[in-house]
Design an enzyme around this catalytic site. Structure first.
Site, short mmCIF file in Angstrom:
data_model
loop_
_atom_site.label_atom_id
_atom_site.label_comp_id
_atom_site.label_asym_id
_atom_site.label_seq_id
_atom_site.Cartn_x
_atom_site.Cartn_y
_atom_site.Cartn_z
N ASN A 119 12.07 -24.21 42.62
CA ASN A 119 12.26 -23.82 41.22
C ASN A 119 12.64 -25.07 40.45
O ASN A 119 13.63 -25.72 40.79
CB ASN A 119 13.40 -22.80 41.09
CG ASN A 119 13.09 -21.48 41.79
OD1 ASN A 119 11.95 -21.23 42.16
ND2 ASN A 119 14.10 -20.64 41.97
N GLU A 170 9.16 -21.30 40.42
CA GLU A 170 9.68 -21.06 39.05
C GLU A 170 9.56 -22.33 38.23
O GLU A 170 9.94 -23.42 38.68
CB GLU A 170 11.16 -20.66 39.08
CG GLU A 170 11.43 -19.28 39.62
CD GLU A 170 12.92 -18.90 39.52
OE1 GLU A 170 13.64 -19.46 38.66
OE2 GLU A 170 13.35 -18.04 40.31
N TYR A 220 13.03 -26.86 36.42
CA TYR A 220 13.06 -26.63 34.96
C TYR A 220 13.19 -27.95 34.20
O TYR A 220 14.09 -28.11 33.38
CB TYR A 220 14.23 -25.69 34.63
CG TYR A 220 13.95 -24.27 35.07
CD1 TYR A 220 13.27 -23.38 34.25
CD2 TYR A 220 14.33 -23.82 36.33
CE1 TYR A 220 12.99 -22.09 34.65
CE2 TYR A 220 14.06 -22.53 36.75
CZ TYR A 220 13.38 -21.67 35.90
OH TYR A 220 13.10 -20.39 36.32
N GLU A 254 17.46 -19.85 45.72
CA GLU A 254 18.45 -20.81 45.24
C GLU A 254 19.79 -20.70 45.94
O GLU A 254 20.83 -20.58 45.30
CB GLU A 254 18.60 -20.70 43.72
CG GLU A 254 17.31 -21.07 42.99
CD GLU A 254 17.48 -21.21 41.49
OE1 GLU A 254 18.54 -20.86 40.95
OE2 GLU A 254 16.53 -21.70 40.86
N ASP A 283 21.00 -14.42 37.51
CA ASP A 283 20.62 -14.31 36.12
C ASP A 283 19.83 -13.03 35.82
O ASP A 283 18.74 -13.09 35.26
CB ASP A 283 19.81 -15.56 35.77
CG ASP A 283 19.49 -15.68 34.30
OD1 ASP A 283 20.33 -15.29 33.47
OD2 ASP A 283 18.37 -16.15 33.97
C1 BDP Z 1 16.54 -19.84 38.18
C2 BDP Z 1 16.76 -18.47 38.83
C3 BDP Z 1 16.31 -17.32 37.96
C4 BDP Z 1 16.78 -17.54 36.53
C5 BDP Z 1 16.13 -18.81 36.02
C6 BDP Z 1 16.49 -19.12 34.54
O1 BDP Z 1 16.14 -18.40 40.08
O2 BDP Z 1 16.82 -16.11 38.47
O3 BDP Z 1 16.52 -16.46 35.69
O4 BDP Z 1 16.61 -19.89 36.81
O5 BDP Z 1 17.51 -19.74 34.32
O6 BDP Z 1 17.56 -20.69 38.52
O7 BDP Z 1 15.76 -18.71 33.67
#
Ligand code: BDP
Length: 554
Positions: A429, A467, A431, A379, A149
C-alpha cells in the site's frame, strides 16, 4: 461449511425483517422477552439507522430479539445460520444459551437442539475490539480506540436463516479440480456416505455421473474472467442432497507472475468495503449487484475483500461475474501502535484466533473459483521482531488449508519487512503525493519505481500494489489540479499507473477505494474516507473514466 439450501430434503426459513432492539448491560441474559425495546432492521448495522448519538456510538452490548413459529418434525435437525454479527455474540433460544460467536465477518452455523413450535431468538452482540480480537482495537476507560480506517459498524449484518436437514445429513463438500489436457479430474471430499455425484454444465446437461469420489469431466470449459463458466455438482445420498456450484481453474504464483490457467494475470480493480447509506454493513442484493455492474463497466477483473471476509452473496456474485477475489481475513489494526507484537498486545491468544478465522474463511470459501489468493493481514507492524514468528506460524497454518497463493499487504518499507519471504505475492500500500509530499505528483514516479524495485530485489517475488489513491470530493474541480479535486485524483492515479508500467514483476494495481465509505470522525475525514473512484451513491468521479479507458485496453 455449506450454505443453507432448499430442496426436497431440506427446509429453509428466513428470519430477516424487523426485530426488537435495545442496548443492554454487561451481564444481561435474555431469560424473558425484552421490554422497552425499539424496532430494528435485520440485516443492517444499527448505527446509521438510529437518531440518538448515544446509541449510534454505543460501546458494549446490544440485544436483537425476534419471535418465530415453525412446524417441528422429530426426524429433522434444525440449524441456525447467521451470516455475520459484528463482532462477538451470544445466542439464546427461548432464554437458553446456544453458542458464542467470535467471528464478526464469518457465519455462525449451529444446530438448535431445543427448538419448539413458538420460539424467541435473542442475539446479544458485543462490539468491543481489543488486542485479542480481529480487527484489533483497544479500550481506554470504556472508550473504543481503533487503529483502522473504517467505521466500527455493529449489528446483524447478513441473513439470519433457519434450515433443516435429515438426521444423517451431508455436512461438507470440498471440490478439488485438476486441469489436465482435454479433461479435468474432479475429487470430492465429503462425509456423505454411498453418495451419487452428478455434474451438470451451465445448460443443465449432465457431463459426469459417478459413485466414486474421483472422476473426470471431458473437454472442460475453464473458469476465467472473460468466461466465468460454472458447473454444478449434486451430491445425493439415500436421505439428503446438496448442490454446489464450482469452476475449473488453476492458479499458481511464480517468481514474477501470478498465473490463471497458465496465463499471467494483471490484476485491475479495487480494495472495497461493505458500506452503504443507512444500511451500514448490512447486506443488500441491490447494492451488491450495482457494485458488480460498476466493476464490469470500469474494466476491473478483481477485488480485495479489504479488510475482512465479505458476504457469501458477494463471493457467489464474483464467481458469476468473473471477478477474481483476494480473500482477506480481518487482521487489520495490527500496526500503527508503538509496539504491537508484545506479550500483552497482539500475542499468542490473538494468533490462535487469527489462525482459527483463516480456518473458518477457507472452510467457507474453498469452492469459489473466483478466490485466487488469501491475504493474511493488512498493514501489520511487520518490522517488529516478534511479527516474524507470528506470521511464520499464521502462513504455515494457511498452507495446510489451501494450495492457493498467499499474500500479506504491507505498509512496512521493503528494507524493514521481516515477513516477505513467507508469502507468494508481496502486496504493498503506497500513498506517495498524498500522505507523503502531499500534492506533489512529480514525486510519485521515482518513489514508486524505487520502492517496487527494492521489494523485487529483496524477495524476487511478484509485487501487487494493493492500495494507492487520493481523497476526492465529487464536484470539486480545479485547473490546474489541487488535492481533493476530481482532476487531482485522476492525475494521481495516472502517475501511479505510469510507474507500474515501468516496473518488472508488478502483477496488478488495486485503487483505494472502490467507493467512498464511513470512518470514525477525524480531521482528514469529511464524511468519511473519500478516496472512492465512485461516490457513496455509486456514481463515477472523473477518475473512473480514466480507469475505464486504461483497464478496458490493458
Ligand atoms: C491504508 C489502509 C486503509 C485506509 C487507507 C487510507 O489500509 O484501510 O483506508 O490507508 O488512509 O493505510 O485511505
Amino acid at each position: 461449511m455449506l450454505y443453507p439450501q432448499l430442496n426436497k430434503y431440506r427446509d429453509l426459513y428466513n428470519l430477516n425483517g424487523i426485530w426488537n432492539f435495545k442496548t443492554v448491560c454487561e451481564d444481561y441474559v435474555p431469560t424473558e422477552k425484552a421490554k422497552d425495546t425499539s424496532l430494528m432492521a435485520v440485516p443492517a448495522s444499527y448505527n446509521d439507522i438510529v437518531t440518538s448519538k448515544e446509541i449510534r456510538d454505543h460501546v458494549g452490548k446490544v440485544l436483537y430479539e425476534t419471535e418465530f413459529s415453525l412446524p417441528v418434525c422429530s426426524d429433522k435437525v434444525y440449524h441456525l445460520r447467521i451470516g455475520a454479527t459484528s463482532h462477538q455474540c451470544d445466542i439464546y433460544l427461548n432464554g437458553i444459551f446456544v453458542c458464542h460467536g467470535v467471528n464478526g465477518f464469518l457465519p455462525i452455523d449451529t444446530e438448535l437442539c431445543d427448538i419448539r413450535e413458538n420460539n424467541r431468538l435473542s442475539v446479544v452482540i458485543d462490539n468491543r475490539l481489543t488486542f485479542q480480537t480481529l480487527p484489533v482495537g483497544k479500550l481506554v476507560n470504556g472508550k473504543q480506540v481503533i487503529n483502522h480506517d473504517f467505521y466500527n459498524f455493529t449489528g446483524i449484518h447478513r441473513d439470519t436463516l433457519i434450515y433443516t436437514t435429515p438426521k444423517n445429513y451431508i455436512h461438507d463438500i470440498e471440490i478439488k479440480t485438476v486441469v489436465g489436457g482435454d479433461y479435468s479430474k474432479i475429487s470430492v471430499i465429503t462425509d456423505a456416505e454411498n453418495a451419487l455425484f452428478t455434474v451438470t454444465d451451465r445448460e443443465g446437461k449432465v457431463v459426469a455421473k459417478s459413485r466414486e469420489t474421483t472422476f473426470k469431466i471431458e473437454e472442460p470449459i475453464l473458469w476465467d474472467t472473460e468466461n466465468p463458466y460454472l458447473y454444478t455438482l449434486t451430491v445425493e445420498t439415500e436421505c439428503d442432497k446438496y448442490s454446489e456450484r464450482f469452476g475449473i481453474r488453476k492458479v499458481e504464483a511464480t517468481g514474477d507472475s501470478l498465473l490463471l490457467n497458465g496465463k499471467p494475470l494483471y490484476l485491475k480493480g479495487f480494495g472495497m468495503h461493505e458500506d452503504f447509506f443507512v444500511l451500514g454493513k448490512g447486506s443488500s442484493s441491490a447494492v451488491n449487484i450495482r457494485n458488480f455492474e460498476l466493476l464490469k463497466w470500469i474494466g476491473a477483473n478483481s477485488i480485495r475483500t479489504s479488510h475482512y471476509p465479505y458476504s457469501e452473496e458477494i463471493m457467489s456474485l464474483a464467481d458469476q461475474y468473473g471477478i477474481m477475489v483476494i480473500d482477506e481475513v480481518p487482521a487489520v489494526g495490527m500496526g500503527w501502535w508503538n509496539d504491537t507484537f508484545t506479550e500483552d498486545r497482539v500475542n499468542d491468544t490473538t494468533k490462535e484466533l487469527h489462525k482459527d478465522l483463516l480456518t473458518q474463511l477457507v472452510a467457507r470459501d474453498k469452492n469459489h473459483p473466483s478466490v485466487i489468493m488469501y491475504s493474511v493481514a493488512n498493514e501489520a507492524a511487520t518490522h517488529e521482531e516478534r511479527s516474524r514468528a507470528y506470521f511464520a506460524d499464521v502462513v504455515a497454518h494457511t498452507r495446510t488449508l489451501t494450495d492457493l497463493p498467499i499474500t500479506i499487504i504491507e505498509f512496512t518499507k521493503a528494507v524493514d519487512s521481516l515477513v516477505g519471504d513467507l508469502v507468494d505475492v508481496i502486496g504493498i500500500n503506497r500513498y506517495y503525493a498524498w500522505y507523503e509530499e502531499h500534492g506533489d505528483l512529480s514525486t510519485i514516479s521515482g518513489k514508486m519505481t524505487s520502492e517496487i524495485g527494492r521489494w523485487r530485489a529483496k524477495y524476487s517475488k511478484p509485487v501487487f500494489v494493493a492500495e494507492f489513491g487520493a481523497d476526492t470530493i465529487e464536484g470539486l474541480h480545479s485547473l490546474p489540479s489541487e488535492s481533493f479535486s476530481e482532476e487531482f485524483q485522476m492525475e494521481h492515479l495516472s502517475e501511479n499507473c505510469k510507474a507500474f508500467d515501468m516496473c518488472e514483476g508488478v502483477i496488478g494495481e488495486h485503487v483505494w477505494n472502490f467507493a467512498d465509505f464511513k470512518t470514525k470522525q477525524g480531521l482528514t475525514r469529511i464524511r468519511g474516507n473519500r478516496k472512492g473512484v465512485f461516490t457513496k451513491e455509486r456514481q463515477p468521479k472523473l477518475a473512473a473514466h480514466f480507469l475505464r479507458e486504461r483497464w478496458t485496453k490493458k
